[in-house]
Design a protein around this motif. Structure first.
Motif, PDB file in Angstrom:
ATOM      1  N   UNK A 191       0.837  -1.206   0.000  1.00 33.72           N
ATOM      2  CA  UNK A 191       0.000   0.000   0.000  1.00 33.72           C
ATOM      3  C   UNK A 191       0.875   1.261   0.000  1.00 33.72           C
ATOM      4  N   UNK A 192       1.875   1.265   0.879  1.00 35.16           N
ATOM      5  CA  UNK A 192       2.759   2.422   0.952  1.00 35.16           C
ATOM      6  C   UNK A 192       3.538   2.603  -0.353  1.00 35.16           C
ATOM      7  N   UNK A 193       4.060   1.498  -0.869  1.00 31.55           N
ATOM      8  CA  UNK A 193       4.824   1.564  -2.106  1.00 31.55           C
ATOM      9  C   UNK A 193       3.976   2.002  -3.286  1.00 31.55           C
ATOM     10  N   UNK A 194       2.732   1.511  -3.333  1.00 29.53           N
ATOM     11  CA  UNK A 194       1.833   1.894  -4.419  1.00 29.53           C
ATOM     12  C   UNK A 194       1.552   3.387  -4.389  1.00 29.53           C
ATOM     13  N   UNK A 195       1.386   3.941  -3.189  1.00 28.20           N
ATOM     14  CA  UNK A 195       1.149   5.382  -3.056  1.00 28.20           C
ATOM     15  C   UNK A 195       2.367   6.169  -3.537  1.00 28.20           C
ATOM     16  N   UNK A 245      -2.609   4.951  -9.770  1.00 28.85           N
ATOM     17  CA  UNK A 245      -3.534   5.471  -8.763  1.00 28.85           C
ATOM     18  C   UNK A 245      -4.508   4.392  -8.314  1.00 28.85           C
ATOM     19  N   UNK A 246      -4.785   3.475  -9.197  1.00 23.49           N
ATOM     20  CA  UNK A 246      -5.793   2.455  -8.943  1.00 23.49           C
ATOM     21  C   UNK A 246      -5.220   1.145  -8.389  1.00 23.49           C
ATOM     22  N   UNK A 247      -3.923   1.093  -8.116  1.00 27.16           N
ATOM     23  CA  UNK A 247      -3.305  -0.153  -7.666  1.00 27.16           C
ATOM     24  C   UNK A 247      -3.938  -0.761  -6.418  1.00 27.16           C
ATOM     25  N   UNK A 248      -4.387   0.031  -5.433  1.00 25.13           N
ATOM     26  CA  UNK A 248      -4.991  -0.605  -4.243  1.00 25.13           C
ATOM     27  C   UNK A 248      -6.191  -1.482  -4.562  1.00 25.13           C
ATOM     28  N   UNK A 249      -6.839  -1.257  -5.700  1.00 29.59           N
ATOM     29  CA  UNK A 249      -8.003  -2.069  -6.040  1.00 29.59           C
ATOM     30  C   UNK A 249      -7.642  -3.533  -6.275  1.00 29.59           C
ATOM     31  N   UNK A 250      -6.346  -3.800  -6.537  1.00 31.39           N
ATOM     32  CA  UNK A 250      -5.920  -5.181  -6.717  1.00 31.39           C
ATOM     33  C   UNK A 250      -6.113  -6.012  -5.448  1.00 31.39           C
ATOM     34  N   UNK A 251      -6.206  -5.342  -4.321  1.00 30.44           N
ATOM     35  CA  UNK A 251      -6.292  -6.056  -3.047  1.00 30.44           C
ATOM     36  C   UNK A 251      -7.712  -6.476  -2.698  1.00 30.44           C
ATOM     37  N   UNK A 252      -8.670  -6.104  -3.523  1.00 26.56           N
ATOM     38  CA  UNK A 252     -10.052  -6.490  -3.256  1.00 26.56           C
ATOM     39  C   UNK A 252     -10.189  -8.004  -3.297  1.00 26.56           C
ATOM     40  N   UNK A 253     -10.599  -8.581  -2.196  1.00 24.25           N
ATOM     41  CA  UNK A 253     -10.767 -10.025  -2.049  1.00 24.25           C
ATOM     42  C   UNK A 253      -9.469 -10.798  -2.298  1.00 24.25           C
ATOM     43  N   UNK A 254      -8.368 -10.134  -2.138  1.00 28.40           N
ATOM     44  CA  UNK A 254      -7.065 -10.791  -2.305  1.00 28.40           C
ATOM     45  C   UNK A 254      -6.666 -11.488  -1.010  1.00 28.40           C
TER      46      UNK A 254
END
Length: 611
Positions: free
Chosen positions: A42-46, A154-163
């Protein structure tokens, strides 16, 4: 799957990104390392999203009248790449297709067997355009690339949905990341123009240390060595940031490879072993060990018993496999010539004409996913059957060949010993080709001077060979196509694909009067324009013993080969090949540097054996 378009936008879920990020991911209880890794992602994606936006703004500001804007754009690209290295290991392991939007090679890549292609895009493509002689002329394309990266980042956190994941998966991702750094990172594979590979490797190493913190906080016998070598690796990278003069051999032998070994020991002690993604052998000591790659992961994998390999060797030298009873496999692949024949192209069966292409050496040939120069055979067994029946090569009729073997009591017994389950069944072509394939699979001694050096004998290589290794793995960019440890086209870190390249190879080695080669290469097998004149990347192990070189045997010496590469291949020398994948940029190697690289390739010569 690769798509026929110039850019690839992934996960366009801008409105949902914040919601998915808040929802988080599913996680098994007790996997504290995985939880830490998710937070780091999360931090790296930001950080990557912010850096990509900064890069986009710098590219927007490009001005032909202000050269400083180009320098600023290059600096912003370096910063963006460093931020990407904080999350690359995670994306490549868990979301490989998504990662390709950001950092895939700056060349068209083919999706087989669907025969679709993926155009160059991402950070590597931006580097190519930005380091062009007139980068501002590419401003529109640069802006388009940057916009795709910025918006999807910007949208990378969405990869974590149900991950969901586990500590075991995290550990495997780190194992693979170390291989990526040793085979790609320090070689500058994905940043040859920027020459930022050392700084990027240092950033990746720092990320690895952060990921491992849940296991390193409390000192223990298994993690103290990991902490030691990880810290020393990072310090060495930071203290020696220069790309061209970086001592890769010292870094690998003193710090990086011991780190790989100790991390594996820690993973095993903690019972966090997992093997799902690659041809790597996790039981091997390190990337340069003799058993670093698992032969069973490649086509034709089998239980190669001594009886099967013995039969395969007999058949390799058996002239009854040819139509005229005069030829064997060894006719064109002579053991004393390291399984080549020393000719530009081998003599045909009529002993007058020549076959189309050069006979390469056969050492390490089993460690490939495609056979022949054009890769038209998916495994060794198919290649062997093809060569036996080829009218120019052995001109054997399969049924006749099998009948000859069946009539031999010696061969009937040998086949029964090699294939105990066959009973009284007739000998088959599959058995014949499998036996020869098993013999070829054993041609992987890895006992060269370089191998001895990595095994601990620091006297095994000369000063010139050591310098040559560092050049090969760095400034000369040889290792960006001839990947360690086999130095062929087997692509790290997963070692699941075989590369094909168009170098602009001519029909002759007079570099001042080049003649175009009319061999279409892989295009004849896969008729996609991007495969025109593309050929499999062979190993350079034992290359000092297998002249002449290239698919057509055009280059008589390694000196000519190096002169050709140093000039930027065919296009760098004035040929106009729209599909050349080798950069036409000159390498700027001195005569001494070229000789040292050749000296290193001589250090890749295996000791003679009784094969």
């Amino acid at each position: 799957m690769y798509r026929n378009k110039t850019r690839w936008i992934i996960w366009p879920l801008f409105a949902l990104a914040a919601v998915f990020s808040a929802w988080g991911f599913k996680q098994s209880a007790g996997d504290n390392g995985a939880i830490n890794t998710i937070n780091l992602f999360r931090e790296g994606a930001a950080g990557f999203a912010a850096a990509s936006l900064e890069m986009e703004q710098a590219l927007y500001a490009l001005d032909a009248g202000n050269p400083a804007t180009v320098d600023h754009a290059k600096t912003s690209l370096r910063k963006c790449r460093l931020q990407y290295k904080r999350i690359e290991f995670f994306l490549d392991y868990f979301f490989f297709s998504s990662s390709q939007a950001y950092n895939r090679p700056a060349k068209t890549e083919i999706d087989e067997p669907y025969m679709e292609y993926q155009a160059p895009a991402g950070l590597q493509q931006i580097a190519v355009l930005l380091f062009d002689q007139d980068p501002v002329s590419h401003k529109k394309a640069l802006m388009e690339e940057a916009a795709v990266i910025s918006s999807s980042a910007t949208d990378l956190p969405s990869l974590l949905y149900r991950f969901s994941t586990s500590d075991k998966a995290i550990m495997e991702s780190l194992r693979i990341e170390l291989v990526r750094l040793y085979a790609n990172g320090i070689t500058g594979y994905d940043a040859p123009e920027l020459k930022s590979g050392i700084a990027e490797t240092a950033q990746s190493m720092q990320t690895i240390r952060a990921v491992l913190q849940p296991w390193l906080r409390t000192p223990s016998p298994e993690n103290i060595p990991v902490q030691k070598y990880l810290t020393q690796s990072i310090q060495y990278l930071q203290q020696h940031p220069g790309f061209d003069d970086f001592n890769r051999l010292e870094f690998l032998t003193e710090y990086a490879l011991p780190l790989q070994e100790q991390l594996s020991n820690m993973i095993h002690t903690l019972q966090l072993d997992l093997h799902t993604r690659s041809a790597l052998n996790y039981n091997a000591k390190n990337l340069f060990s003799k058993d670093a790659l698992n032969l069973a992961a490649f086509p034709d994998s089998m239980n190669a018993t001594p009886a099967l390999k013995t039969l395969g060797r007999q058949l390799f030298f058996e002239k009854a496999l040819s139509g005229n009873n005069q030829r064997s496999c060894a006719t064109c692949h002579r053991p004393e010539k390291y399984f080549s024949d020393g000719l530009r192209t081998s003599l045909a069966i009529d002993e007058k004409n020549h076959v189309r292409r050069n006979a390469p050496g056969l050492y390490y040939t089993a460690f490939q996913y495609a056979q022949f120069w054009d890769g038209r055979a998916s495994n060794l067994s198919k290649q062997i059957a093809d060569v036996i029946s080829n009218p120019q090569e052995m001109n054997g009729v399969h049924a006749v060949v099998l009948s000859r073997l069946q009539d031999s009591a010696r061969y009937r017994q040998a086949f029964n010993e090699a294939f105990p389950a066959m009973g009284d069944s007739a000998i088959t072509m599959h058995q014949l080709s499998s036996a020869i394939a098993a013999y070829l699979g054993a041609l992987a001694p890895m006992n060269s001077a370089m191998d001895d050096y990595f095994a601990g004998n620091k006297q095994a290589m000369t000063a010139a060979q050591i310098h040559g290794f560092n050049l090969f793995m760095g400034k000369a960019q040889c290792a960006t196509c001839h990947f360690a440890p086999l130095f062929n086209g087997l692509t790290p870190p997963f070692y699941r694909f075989t590369e094909f390249e168009n170098l602009g190879v001519p029909a002759n080695d007079d570099l001042e009067h080049l003649q175009a080669d009319n061999d279409a290469g892989r295009f004849d097998f896969f008729p996609i324009d991007f495969y025109k004149r593309a050929f499999k990347t062979p190993t350079v192990r034992n290359t000092a013993m297998t002249a002449p070189y290239m698919h057509n045997g055009a280059f008589a010496s390694l000196e000519k080969v190096m002169e050709f590469y140093n000039a930027g291949g065919g296009n760098g020398l004035g040929l106009k090949d729209a599909y050349q994948t080798l950069s036409p940029a000159k390498l700027g190697l001195t005569t001494t540097e070229i000789q040292d690289i050749i000296a290193f390739m001589q250090a890749l010569t295996d000791r003679p054996n009784s094969y």
